[in-house]
Design a protein around this motif. Sequence first.
Motif, PDB file in Angstrom:
ATOM      1  N   ALA A   1      -0.226  -5.050  -0.425  1.00 46.83           N
ATOM      2  CA  ALA A   1      -1.384  -4.666  -1.243  1.00 46.83           C
ATOM      3  C   ALA A   1      -2.571  -4.301  -0.361  1.00 46.83           C
ATOM      4  O   ALA A   1      -3.308  -3.344  -0.658  1.00 46.83           O
ATOM      5  CB  ALA A   1      -1.748  -5.803  -2.196  1.00 46.83           C
ATOM      6  N   MET A   2      -2.781  -5.055   0.711  1.00 47.94           N
ATOM      7  CA  MET A   2      -3.875  -4.739   1.648  1.00 47.94           C
ATOM      8  C   MET A   2      -3.694  -3.346   2.229  1.00 47.94           C
ATOM      9  O   MET A   2      -4.639  -2.544   2.279  1.00 47.94           O
ATOM     10  CB  MET A   2      -3.902  -5.754   2.796  1.00 47.94           C
TER      11      MET A   2
ATOM     12  N   ALA B   1      -4.200  -0.613  -0.453  1.00 44.92           N
ATOM     13  CA  ALA B   1      -5.609  -0.501  -0.827  1.00 44.92           C
ATOM     14  C   ALA B   1      -6.402   0.203   0.280  1.00 44.92           C
ATOM     15  O   ALA B   1      -7.260   1.051   0.003  1.00 44.92           O
ATOM     16  CB  ALA B   1      -6.193  -1.887  -1.101  1.00 44.92           C
TER      17      ALA B   1
ATOM     18  N   ILE C   1      -6.692  -4.404  -4.336  1.00 42.35           N
ATOM     19  CA  ILE C   1      -5.735  -5.460  -3.993  1.00 42.35           C
ATOM     20  C   ILE C   1      -5.432  -6.320  -5.213  1.00 42.35           C
ATOM     21  O   ILE C   1      -4.271  -6.678  -5.482  1.00 42.35           O
ATOM     22  CB  ILE C   1      -6.269  -6.306  -2.820  1.00 42.35           C
TER      23      ILE C   1
ATOM     24  N   LYS D   1      -3.072  -4.392  -7.512  1.00 42.19           N
ATOM     25  CA  LYS D   1      -1.707  -4.270  -6.982  1.00 42.19           C
ATOM     26  C   LYS D   1      -0.972  -5.608  -7.025  1.00 42.19           C
ATOM     27  O   LYS D   1       0.225  -5.666  -7.295  1.00 42.19           O
ATOM     28  CB  LYS D   1      -1.751  -3.697  -5.571  1.00 42.19           C
TER      29      LYS D   1
END
Length: 551
Positions: free
Chosen positions: A442-443, A446, A543, A546
């Motif tokens: 997710a990081m 993003a 984030i 997600k």
Amino acid sequence: MLTCREDVLFLTKTLTQVPSIVNTPGEKAMAQSLFQRISSLPYFTKNPAQVLLAPTVGDELERYNVLAFVRGTKQISNKTVILMGHIDTVGIEDYSHLKEVACDPDALMAALEKEKLPELVRQHLTSGEWLFGRGVLDMKGGVASHLYLLKYYSEHPEELSGNLVFVGECDEEDSSHGILSALKNLKDWQKKYGFDYQAAICSDFVAPRFQGDENRYIYKGTVGKLLPSFFITGSETHVGSCFEGLDPNFIAAELTRQINYNPELCNEAYGETPAPPVSLKQTDLKPAYTVQTALAAYVYYNFFIHSWSPKDVLAKLKDQALAAFEQALSAFKVRHRTYCRMSGEPYHEVPWEPRVYTFEEFEGLLVSEHGPAYEQHMQDFKNRLLLDQTLDTRMFAAKVVEEAWQWMKDKSPAIILFYSSLYSPRIEVTGKNEREKNLMAAMEQALELVQPHYRHNIVIRNFFPYISDMSFVALSDDEEGIRAVCSNNPAWGSKHYVEYQDIRDINVPVINIGPYGYDAHKKYERMEMSFSLEVVPNLTNEIILKLLEAK
């Protein structure tokens, strides 16, 4: 992308204008103000049970955390993301004649225009891109970002799958009573509402790593912080016969020379290296002036870790202490011989040998020698010592060791190694389980979305480099590592205690995405507004989405 700059700026200024210096009534006022702000939002007037003003537990001061949550309606799910940030600040004494406006960014910046300033500070002040004030960077700006997202999803729950929890905690700048108490509220909500905590996102400040560094950083995991401490005994003598005894300050000085700035004690992991240890206090324990050398000295050091456990650190520092002791005795002998040649006095060999004990070893020795009498005496002593409110945990621990030393049969010089303060645990986020993998993915996703909208490179690193409350939502240490902290802290169970099981019960991977700036804890504290007011909320938001929508 959310259009959030002006809203987050307003919230940052509003939060900053409530002085909330740690260990003052301002912390309570800040929590009450924040609670009122959240409670007044339409969503929370309809759902008052979803916002909480929670007192800290086991705290000598009256102060509070603020917790709130929004349930998304896009897809009903137990998946939950925690947004966390501290609402206290350090003091304002460094602002001197500007103290009255230190917490009012607009008034402070107007006043600074009339001051003589370093060139870079002047450039930032006049650029229109930086906000100054105590707490804007550390970390009211980060809390404002989280508060904006909480408010946004309270108004648009149909855009949110799962749940979003906000935690504004007090006392981060001292002893972390805030987050350690908030864990209990998070556990209660976990049980009551079935929350399945996926990750925690902290919004503490980020800063350049070195002069000229233009990167902005987000962090997965955090550095750990210990306070290894040393009680050092010597052999008392009159200063006129100084070689008949051994000054503990001499050993302490050699110990500091051995440990301070020592790269061998930098715990490199995953290609990242924390700062080396440095002394935070060095003193003898003489209560008043006399012409006798001190009986004991006391020194403690800041110690950062990435992958070492507290047990590892004890082993390494015991070796360092033995080496320092040997070097001190060697230097003592050389100087004694030289003096004897100069004075004509006869030289005699010293009777001392290096002795280093961990507190656990020292305590075990005394219990085996004296049994229940020693244990009862020390319990009574600690109870009396607790009545002295002037003692912090560090001096409390030192006094416990000093008292225990009186029971030692062999009082020749020795070093006792122990921990005397809160351990902020290290956290590694490496993809070792599904939640960590999801968070790391997710990081990266993003960042890929947000980076094109910002001119400076945003870089992901493994360890947040400063002490923060991130340390208290997960544990990378095993039981042996934590046991080493507990059994080697003389204040454990009396002046100091941490319920590590609460941390294990939450145990979520944690990252930090916070405002970028300069001079946290200094009078020119300031944050860059584009990154802090626009990039931080949008990165955080992407984030969240997600993580909560991941299958």
